[in-house]
Design a protein around this motif. Structure first.
Motif, PDB file in Angstrom:
ATOM      1  N   GLN A  36      -9.535  -3.640   4.906  1.00  0.00           N
ATOM      2  CA  GLN A  36      -8.948  -3.531   6.162  1.00  0.00           C
ATOM      3  C   GLN A  36      -9.000  -4.517   7.328  1.00  0.00           C
ATOM      4  OE1 GLN A  36      -9.546   0.905   6.762  1.00  0.00           O
ATOM      5  NE2 GLN A  36      -7.172   0.979   6.594  1.00  0.00           N
ATOM      6  N   HIS A  63       0.256  -3.889   2.385  1.00  0.00           N
ATOM      7  CA  HIS A  63       0.362  -2.743   1.917  1.00  0.00           C
ATOM      8  C   HIS A  63      -0.540  -2.182   0.579  1.00  0.00           C
ATOM      9  CE1 HIS A  63       2.370   0.630  -0.284  1.00  0.00           C
ATOM     10  NE2 HIS A  63       2.158   0.026  -1.364  1.00  0.00           N
ATOM     11  N   HIS A  66      -3.721  -1.195   2.164  1.00  0.00           N
ATOM     12  CA  HIS A  66      -3.911   0.170   2.694  1.00  0.00           C
ATOM     13  C   HIS A  66      -3.750   1.015   1.630  1.00  0.00           C
ATOM     14  CE1 HIS A  66      -3.288  -0.221   7.024  1.00  0.00           C
ATOM     15  NE2 HIS A  66      -2.134  -0.744   6.843  1.00  0.00           N
ATOM     16  N   LYS A  93       0.206   9.508   4.580  1.00  0.00           N
ATOM     17  CA  LYS A  93      -0.150   8.128   4.974  1.00  0.00           C
ATOM     18  C   LYS A  93       0.300   6.946   3.918  1.00  0.00           C
ATOM     19  CE  LYS A  93      -4.436   7.450   6.344  1.00  0.00           C
ATOM     20  NZ  LYS A  93      -5.941   7.655   6.491  1.00  0.00           N
ATOM     21  N   PRO A  97       0.316   4.305   7.260  1.00  0.00           N
ATOM     22  CA  PRO A  97      -1.095   4.197   7.113  1.00  0.00           C
ATOM     23  C   PRO A  97      -1.782   4.579   8.355  1.00  0.00           C
ATOM     24  CG  PRO A  97       0.116   2.025   6.868  1.00  0.00           C
ATOM     25  CD  PRO A  97       1.190   3.123   6.674  1.00  0.00           C
ATOM     26  N   GLU A  98      -1.166   4.257   9.413  1.00  0.00           N
ATOM     27  CA  GLU A  98      -2.007   4.570  10.603  1.00  0.00           C
ATOM     28  C   GLU A  98      -1.660   5.793  11.256  1.00  0.00           C
ATOM     29  OE1 GLU A  98      -3.853   2.236  11.693  1.00  0.00           O
ATOM     30  OE2 GLU A  98      -3.155   0.700  10.050  1.00  0.00           O
TER      31      GLU A  98
END
Length: 308
Positions: A36, A63, A66, A93, A97-98
């Protein structure tokens, strides 16, 4: 002054428009290895790039990063306590994802409190579900419908809580979360092609004793998660007759949280049946397989403990 790490990342980014497939694969794998922490670099490079194909490549790398993290989180969840709300958040998520859970948890707590204020120890089970129905479906205007695969947001718990609109699975998950918080003996059961809730005997749930001739004997009534309305065993039997299914004991046993999230993932995967997004379908089904394997392992451990 750039650090050695920053210089290496910048050099890798410059190679993302290389036409050599082997070079691209090597570059992408190296970027993925940073995890990340490299996402801000990728996002900045995306903003600076006028090339649509390059932007798409960067988006796919982000992507994949994540997804790699999500798969690990999901594995930890499936092999741990498997809290239902947390499992539903992990599914959401995938697309967000955030995602932060605070607002959704606060809204669920408001729902729980409004229901709890109307409850008392003198109410019958049917009177209690009438209160849940009144608050959740009349006061909050919660709506549900058939499973459709053109509405991905219907499969994500934060969107369902926000919009008060889901489908039988996500509405059922919300109902189950509230039931657990309110200590109501409600569980999802295995009725074919439907997501149905059952109000069980408290004693049977506490003792985890479903080795009866027919587990339906432990269910006082059933609940439609799209409307909150209760119904009886005879309605289930009519449904079986209509679809040509023979009633079996397994249909009336509670689903585990892993099984519920597995089902949610499998149905959510159907939202991505076109060629361009086929990889999303595969990824979601891979997460569903993790839940299935963990559930099978948990059941095996339980069987061994019972034998001992």
């Amino acid at each position: 002054m750039y650090s050695a790490r920053e210089r290496e990342i910048n050099a890798l980014l410059q190679l993302l428009d290389d036409t050599d497939t082997e070079v691209l694969v090597s570059v992408e794998e190296k970027l993925l290895s940073y995890g990340q922490s490299v996402i801000p670099n990728l996002e900045t490079y995306w903003e600076q790039s006028p090339d649509d194909a390059l932007q798409e490549r960067i988006e796919l790398i982000i992507h994949r990063i994540h997804y790699s993290n999500l798969a690990q989180e999901f594995t930890n969840w499936a092999n741990g306590e498997s809290d239902l709300l947390y499992g539903a958040f992990l599914v959401a998520k995938y697309q967000y994802p955030e995602l932060q859970s605070v607002q959704t948890i606060q809204e669920i707590e408001r729902m729980r409190r409004n229901i709890w204020l109307e409850m008392n120890s003198y109410l019958t089970p049917l009177e209690q579900i009438k209160i849940v129905e009144s608050i959740l479906y009349n006061f909050y205007k919660m709506k549900g419908g058939e499973l459709v695969y053109t509405q991905p947001n219907d499969y994500m718990i934060h969107k369902v809580v926000e919009s008060k609109k889901g489908n039988s699975i996500t509405n059922g998950i919300l109902y189950l979360i509230l039931a657990e918080q309110l200590d109501l003996p409600v569980r999802a059961i295995n009725i074919p092609r439907q997501f149905v809730l059952g109000w069980f005997s408290h004693q049977v749930l506490f003792e985890n004793d479903f080795e009866l001739t027919h587990p339906a004997d432990t269910i006082k009534f059933y609940i439609d998660p799209n409307s909150g309305i209760g119904f009886q065993l005879k309605d289930i039997e009519l449904y079986f007759k209509r679809i040509g299914v023979t009633s079996t004991a397994s249909y009336f046993k509670p689903r585990s949280n892993r099984q519920i999230i597995q089902l949610l993932l499998e149905q959510f995967a159907n939202c991505f049946d076109n060629e361009a997004e086929g990889y999303k379908r595969k990824e979601l089904l891979a997460l569903a397989a993790i839940a299935a394997q963990a559930d099978a392992a948990a059941q095996q451990r339980s069987d061994v403990e019972e034998e001992d």
